[in-house]
Design a protein around this motif. Sequence first.
Motif, mmCIF file in Angstrom:
data_model
loop_
_atom_site.group_PDB
_atom_site.id
_atom_site.type_symbol
_atom_site.label_atom_id
_atom_site.label_comp_id
_atom_site.label_asym_id
_atom_site.label_seq_id
_atom_site.Cartn_x
_atom_site.Cartn_y
_atom_site.Cartn_z
ATOM 1 N N PHE A 98 3.181 5.289 -1.178
ATOM 2 C CA PHE A 98 3.831 4.042 -0.798
ATOM 3 C C PHE A 98 3.561 3.038 -1.904
ATOM 4 N N SER A 99 4.527 2.889 -2.798
ATOM 5 C CA SER A 99 4.274 2.214 -4.073
ATOM 6 C C SER A 99 3.934 0.738 -3.919
ATOM 7 N N GLY A 100 4.327 0.143 -2.814
ATOM 8 C CA GLY A 100 4.045 -1.286 -2.659
ATOM 9 C C GLY A 100 2.651 -1.591 -2.139
ATOM 10 N N MET A 101 1.859 -0.552 -1.881
ATOM 11 C CA MET A 101 0.552 -0.795 -1.257
ATOM 12 C C MET A 101 -0.575 -0.405 -2.206
ATOM 13 N N GLU A 114 -4.920 0.891 1.176
ATOM 14 C CA GLU A 114 -3.866 0.791 2.200
ATOM 15 C C GLU A 114 -3.128 2.111 2.356
ATOM 16 N N MET A 167 -5.380 4.343 4.297
ATOM 17 C CA MET A 167 -5.417 3.894 5.689
ATOM 18 C C MET A 167 -4.129 4.301 6.420
ATOM 19 N N ARG A 191 -11.450 2.228 8.589
ATOM 20 C CA ARG A 191 -11.763 1.875 7.210
ATOM 21 C C ARG A 191 -12.997 2.643 6.744
ATOM 22 N N GLU A 209 -13.197 5.066 3.609
ATOM 23 C CA GLU A 209 -14.118 4.851 2.501
ATOM 24 C C GLU A 209 -14.854 6.142 2.144
ATOM 25 N N LYS A 224 -8.578 -1.343 -4.531
ATOM 26 C CA LYS A 224 -7.662 -2.459 -4.239
ATOM 27 C C LYS A 224 -6.489 -2.521 -5.224
ATOM 28 N N TYR A 269 -16.942 -4.452 6.135
ATOM 29 C CA TYR A 269 -15.483 -4.345 6.106
ATOM 30 C C TYR A 269 -14.812 -5.510 6.819
ATOM 31 N N ARG A 329 1.383 -1.647 7.896
ATOM 32 C CA ARG A 329 1.357 -0.469 7.019
ATOM 33 C C ARG A 329 2.468 0.498 7.399
ATOM 34 N N MET A 384 5.654 -0.914 5.867
ATOM 35 C CA MET A 384 5.735 -0.744 4.418
ATOM 36 C C MET A 384 5.890 0.725 4.048
ATOM 37 N N ALA A 385 5.283 1.610 4.857
ATOM 38 C CA ALA A 385 5.427 3.041 4.589
ATOM 39 C C ALA A 385 6.885 3.442 4.735
ATOM 40 N N ARG A 438 9.409 1.467 4.367
ATOM 41 C CA ARG A 438 10.144 0.845 3.267
ATOM 42 C C ARG A 438 9.999 1.662 1.982
ATOM 43 N N ASP A 439 8.770 2.067 1.663
ATOM 44 C CA ASP A 439 8.524 2.670 0.364
ATOM 45 C C ASP A 439 8.958 4.126 0.298
ATOM 46 N N MET A 440 8.772 4.882 1.365
ATOM 47 C CA MET A 440 9.045 6.324 1.278
ATOM 48 C C MET A 440 9.135 6.858 2.706
#
Lengths: 264, 370
Positions: free
Chosen positions: A98-101, A105, A108, A137, A141, A154, B13, B220, B223-224, B226-228
């Motif tokens: 997912f290139s925007g993240m 992310e 996750m 998370r 990690e 990040k 976190y 997420r 966006m997932a 959206r991206d792919m």
Amino acid sequence: MSNGVNGKEPHMVIENIDLAFGGTKAITDISFTVYKGEICAVIGPNGAGKSSMLNVINGVYIPQQGSITFEGKKFAKMKPHSAATMGIGRTFQNIALFSGMSVVENIMTGRNLMMKSTFIENALGIGRSKKEEILHREACEEIIEFLGLQSIRKTPVSSLSYGLQKRVELGRALAAEPKMLLLDEPIAGMNIEEKLDMACFIQEINRNRGTTIVLIEHDMGVVMDVSDHVVVMDYGAKIGDGTPEEVMSNQKVIDAYLGVSHDD
Amino acid sequence: MYYRETGQTVKNYTEDRRMVPLREDRWIMWAFLAVLFIGVPMFANDYVLSAIFIPMMVLGIAALGLNIAVGYTGQLSLGTAGFMCFGAFTAFNLLFRVEWMNVWLAFLMSGVVAGLVGIIFGLPSLRIKGFYLLVSTLCAQFFAEWFFNAYPWFLNNSTSGVAALPPFHYRFLPYQEQIFDLFGWDKDYNAYIWRYFIALITTVLLALACKNMVRSSTGRNWMAVRDMDIAANVIGISVGKTKINAFFVSCFYCGIAGAMYSYCYIGNLDFMIFNLRRSFLIMFMVILGGLGSILGSFLGAIFVYGWPILLTRTADAVFGGGTLDTAFIENNSKIIVGTFIVVLLIYQPMGFAGLWNSVKHKLRIWPFKT
């Protein structure tokens, strides 16, 4: 290494799969068994139908015939979503991050399947939302540490090198804690160091987590080193199946894939 | 250098997923909120509130709503004003017809109604993508205009096509009358100062909720997709559900923006203003502000709405009011805005949000260059 094809419980049985796109037959009557806890390599020349085979296994393509039995349950066709819920993870030949993240992310997102909080809980930051986010998370990690991605967690994935992107994609698949991992050319296009790293990761995942691994690869050295079981395809048909040694001595495979020998 | 990140470490976190990770940014944010909640109401006059602050917030929420669909989930939509229209009419009918209704609940319901309408018009997104989806969401726009024209009951059978919003609609405090009596305030509940507070509180809450969503599994998932979308499906995200969810949330925001548009900004209800032109303007705000950015949505709204005003006022101040034809000034300001948009998008495709990020990056490493 596990003890090969014999004496193991089948994890997935593929029977008589036929797949055609219009008039073009991509896969003809393929059957093979993947055993629990093994590394199974699917090899074959370009266009042999290997990637299509993976796409059939996790439901991106729907075969015209045949069945897939995963952990004792038989399916005529798989759906990508249910394949994921049953524990089949997947990486792609062309990186499908997912290139925007950012890296963390992306990883996750691999665990989103396990997160139960609704968008209302998330919007208001109430209920399960926060607890889940922290809990998952922590799990992510661990994966980041295992894959050595700490320093770039990040960073947006689009700015990473090809080798690192492949690693992140493996991490994303791993985050879902799959029982079976389908890797489509995990080490293609890498330099020798990256290849070795990746091969180590794959073996460690297999040994420490007991994940069954089905991988497609062109690098014969790596394939013969890591895999317990090799399936050879050519023109959509299976031409060899067995341990690396058996496959290497199979005349059909030598002819079709490694080249016809000219020495006598 | 202006940002001293040294020494700002995260220990767990919870700290790591803070909304505003840097201390300096947090100061800026608190100062900004203090100005909005205390400074502006103390010093701003009605003109500044009604023509600058309120419309910018309202349009910012509309742009944020559209950004959820377009920027975060990648689903093109041109029905924004139509969804706003549904929101505005829901709020009006609830506040006009239901005795015990208050502004907050009416706004919430207008969001829900617009969201449900959004789900219906978002259903084609399960099958079609991109420009084709744009056409199907365009239906929402024309449907809203037709629907409220055909059924004037929703407009209280107003013959002029416009319904006034009298002060008694603005029920935003418990024991409002007593409180106003207690402080001896004029009981014009629709005064701009109250509208400003209603708009400000709604805006802050909605922006926070959006930020919460985009940093959690909901965002997420968006966006997932959206991206792919194939990869999203393979890792177990239901693409269809995610798209429908995004359409609901997006239209929820647009619906509330519509209710705010009527109640906070223009102070009457008129379906003619929720026209296609408005949808396009909001689309421009999103594109200029930055796709997939909350801050960008507001920056885009501020720019698209505020820049022409700034230009006309500057022109008036420089050339003296009345010496130049207003139409001349207006046309020229459109030319300047258009040119600016083209230039900005060539140099900064991510819009104002991208511009802001690069400025921030420069501030971080100053006096070094890269």
